[in-house]
Design an enzyme around this catalytic site. Structure first.
Site, PDB file in Angstrom:
ATOM      1  N   ASN A   8       0.871  -1.180   0.000  1.00 27.65           N
ATOM      2  CA  ASN A   8       0.000   0.000   0.000  1.00 27.65           C
ATOM      3  C   ASN A   8       0.899   1.218   0.000  1.00 27.65           C
ATOM      4  O   ASN A   8       1.505   1.558   1.022  1.00 27.65           O
ATOM      5  CB  ASN A   8      -0.897  -0.029   1.238  1.00 27.65           C
ATOM      6  CG  ASN A   8      -1.860   1.142   1.309  1.00 27.65           C
ATOM      7  OD1 ASN A   8      -1.739   2.104   0.554  1.00 27.65           O
ATOM      8  ND2 ASN A   8      -2.803   1.083   2.221  1.00 27.65           N
ATOM      9  N   ARG A  71      -2.694  -1.916  -3.476  1.00 34.01           N
ATOM     10  CA  ARG A  71      -3.795  -0.955  -3.387  1.00 34.01           C
ATOM     11  C   ARG A  71      -3.523   0.164  -4.385  1.00 34.01           C
ATOM     12  O   ARG A  71      -2.451   0.779  -4.372  1.00 34.01           O
ATOM     13  CB  ARG A  71      -3.880  -0.369  -1.980  1.00 34.01           C
ATOM     14  CG  ARG A  71      -4.922   0.746  -1.876  1.00 34.01           C
ATOM     15  CD  ARG A  71      -4.828   1.471  -0.556  1.00 34.01           C
ATOM     16  NE  ARG A  71      -5.768   2.581  -0.497  1.00 34.01           N
ATOM     17  CZ  ARG A  71      -5.432   3.823  -0.156  1.00 34.01           C
ATOM     18  NH1 ARG A  71      -4.181   4.119   0.132  1.00 34.01           N
ATOM     19  NH2 ARG A  71      -6.343   4.771  -0.116  1.00 34.01           N
ATOM     20  N   HIS A 160     -12.289   4.381  -0.512  1.00 31.77           N
ATOM     21  CA  HIS A 160     -12.378   3.442   0.623  1.00 31.77           C
ATOM     22  C   HIS A 160     -13.150   2.178   0.245  1.00 31.77           C
ATOM     23  O   HIS A 160     -13.736   1.515   1.099  1.00 31.77           O
ATOM     24  CB  HIS A 160     -13.041   4.095   1.848  1.00 31.77           C
ATOM     25  CG  HIS A 160     -12.278   5.223   2.438  1.00 31.77           C
ATOM     26  ND1 HIS A 160     -12.889   6.363   2.927  1.00 31.77           N
ATOM     27  CD2 HIS A 160     -10.949   5.414   2.635  1.00 31.77           C
ATOM     28  CE1 HIS A 160     -11.986   7.203   3.382  1.00 31.77           C
ATOM     29  NE2 HIS A 160     -10.791   6.648   3.218  1.00 31.77           N
ATOM     30  N   ARG A 221      -9.430  17.523   5.569  1.00 32.92           N
ATOM     31  CA  ARG A 221     -10.236  17.860   4.390  1.00 32.92           C
ATOM     32  C   ARG A 221     -11.546  18.504   4.826  1.00 32.92           C
ATOM     33  O   ARG A 221     -12.152  18.098   5.814  1.00 32.92           O
ATOM     34  CB  ARG A 221     -10.530  16.625   3.544  1.00 32.92           C
ATOM     35  CG  ARG A 221      -9.311  15.956   2.947  1.00 32.92           C
ATOM     36  CD  ARG A 221      -9.717  14.796   2.051  1.00 32.92           C
ATOM     37  NE  ARG A 221      -8.558  14.047   1.588  1.00 32.92           N
ATOM     38  CZ  ARG A 221      -8.372  12.743   1.785  1.00 32.92           C
ATOM     39  NH1 ARG A 221      -9.296  12.031   2.442  1.00 32.92           N
ATOM     40  NH2 ARG A 221      -7.302  12.137   1.339  1.00 32.92           N
TER      41      ARG A 221
END
Length: 377
Positions: A8, A71, A160, A221
């Site tokens: 990842n 990923r 996600h 964010r």
């Protein structure tokens, strides 16, 4: 033994896990950080891959690897599931860099390094966006000009996906039913956060959009915002689109409201009476509650609301705040069950609740490994 290496990559890090999927055991886990940063010891992701190998020495038999699972953040509308990596797939990931300029380049660099390191091992890309490719057109379409949609790929993609897929499936098992028999709302609450409405095992709506910026208030964010705000800030301050984009992604959210992007710090400050932290916590939970209501309407029937990821699994205050006032809709938490500390999958709703409220720890690495094995047959 069925060993699978899961990689990842972030823009400056590589997280890895070596798993034996015969008994779903972790053989090794670690992270290489500060890749390419000033003062860092690792120059690039190829050097990072060499460090991963050094750290796995003694645990990894290269010839025995069943697969390497990667990923990949953005698969656009091209990839609907785990995909065996070849040159054509690498080219497609490269073509999608404009949709994920911070993530896809790092993902691709690590894929290339891993392919060179394990030339005879199947490599599989598992896309964050793939689970959401089942969104119906009314849910993924933005009301913008056709040229934006058709030529530039402007639409809702969602992220996600590996977490939402894994958690929704585990939630169904906890309910004693098959994924195809249940409707669930999954709340993935970490530094990045998103909601997903899952009907009969498929994603039908999700809070993140073209990028991971849309939706919930997150660590750094902003989440949902009037689209006119960036133009307004430019007119008032002269800031460029790039500067505003950076601010909305890295200097907004909890950090902007409370001075920290760590929910543990925010809760502690709120408990001491800090007004900014209290507002941050209230706004964070309020935004989640709005999405729960919206996805109740989208699904029609909801069997469970499921909390996962770092905040969702560990913050009793956020879980309670997120469902506060929804009792008339059959959604509530048991105060005793909610505060009980556990790392296990569990119910936190009262025994009599109309809709189950669950905590299900996410395991994206296991999901990536499962999907990688499925792709190699």
């Amino acid at each position: 033994m069925i060993p699978v290496l899961v990689l990842n990559s972030g823009s400056s890090s590589i997280k890895y896990q070596l798993l034996d999927m015969a008994d779903r055991a972790r053989l090794a886990t670690g992270v290489v950080e500060r890749i390419g940063e000033a003062g860092g010891a690792v120059a690039d992701h190829a050097a990072g891959m060499r460090q991963v190998l050094a750290e796995l020495e003694g645990n990894l038999d290269r010839g025995a690897l069943a697969a390497v699972g990667h990923r990949v953040v953005h698969g656009g509308d091209r990839f609907r599931g785990p995909t065996l990596i070849d040159d054509e797939v690498c080219d497609a990931i490269r073509d999608l860099i404009p949709l994920a300029p911070l993530h896809n380049p790092a993902n691709l660099t690590l894929i290339e390094a891993a392919r060179a390191t394990f030339p005879d091992t199947p490599q599989v890309a598992v896309f964050d966006t793939a689970f959401h490719q089942t969104l119906p057109a009314p849910a993924h379409t933005y009301a913008v000009p056709a040229a934006w949609r058709d030529e530039l790929g402007v639409r809702r993609y969602g992220f996600h996906g590996t977490s939402h897929q894994y958690v929704s499936r585990r939630a169904a098992a906890l309910l004693g039913r098959r994924p195809e028999e249940v409707n669930v709302i999954v709340l993935h609450l970490g530094n990045g956060a998103s909601v997903c409405a899952v009907r009969d095992g498929q994603s039908v709506d999700t809070s993140m959009g073209l990028t991971p910026l849309e939706g919930l208030i997150m660590g750094t964010r902003s989440g949902d915002l009037d689209p006119a705000v960036p133009a307004y800030i430019t007119r008032r301050t002269g800031q460029s689109a790039e500067e505003i984009d950076r601010t909305l992604n890295t200097a907004s959210g909890l950090l902007a409201l409370a001075g920290s992007n760590d929910m543990r710090d925010v809760e502690a400050a709120a408990g001491k009476g800090d007004e900014g932290a209290r507002l941050a916590l209230d706004a964070y939970c309020y935004r989640i509650r709005k999405y729960i209501g919206a996805y109740l309407a989208a699904l029609g029937r909801v069997d469970a609301v499921v909390f996962t990821a770092g905040v969702g699994e560990n913050s009793a205050a956020v879980r309670a705040g997120a469902v506060a006032g929804l009792e008339h809709l059959g959604i509530s938490v048991s105060p005793k069950r909610n505060v009980a500390e556990s790392k296990e999958e569990r119910y936190i709703s009262p025994y009599w609740a109309q809709t189950a409220v669950l905590v299900v720890p996410t395991d994206e690495e296991i999901e990536i490994a499962d999907q990688a094995l499925a792709a190699v047959g």
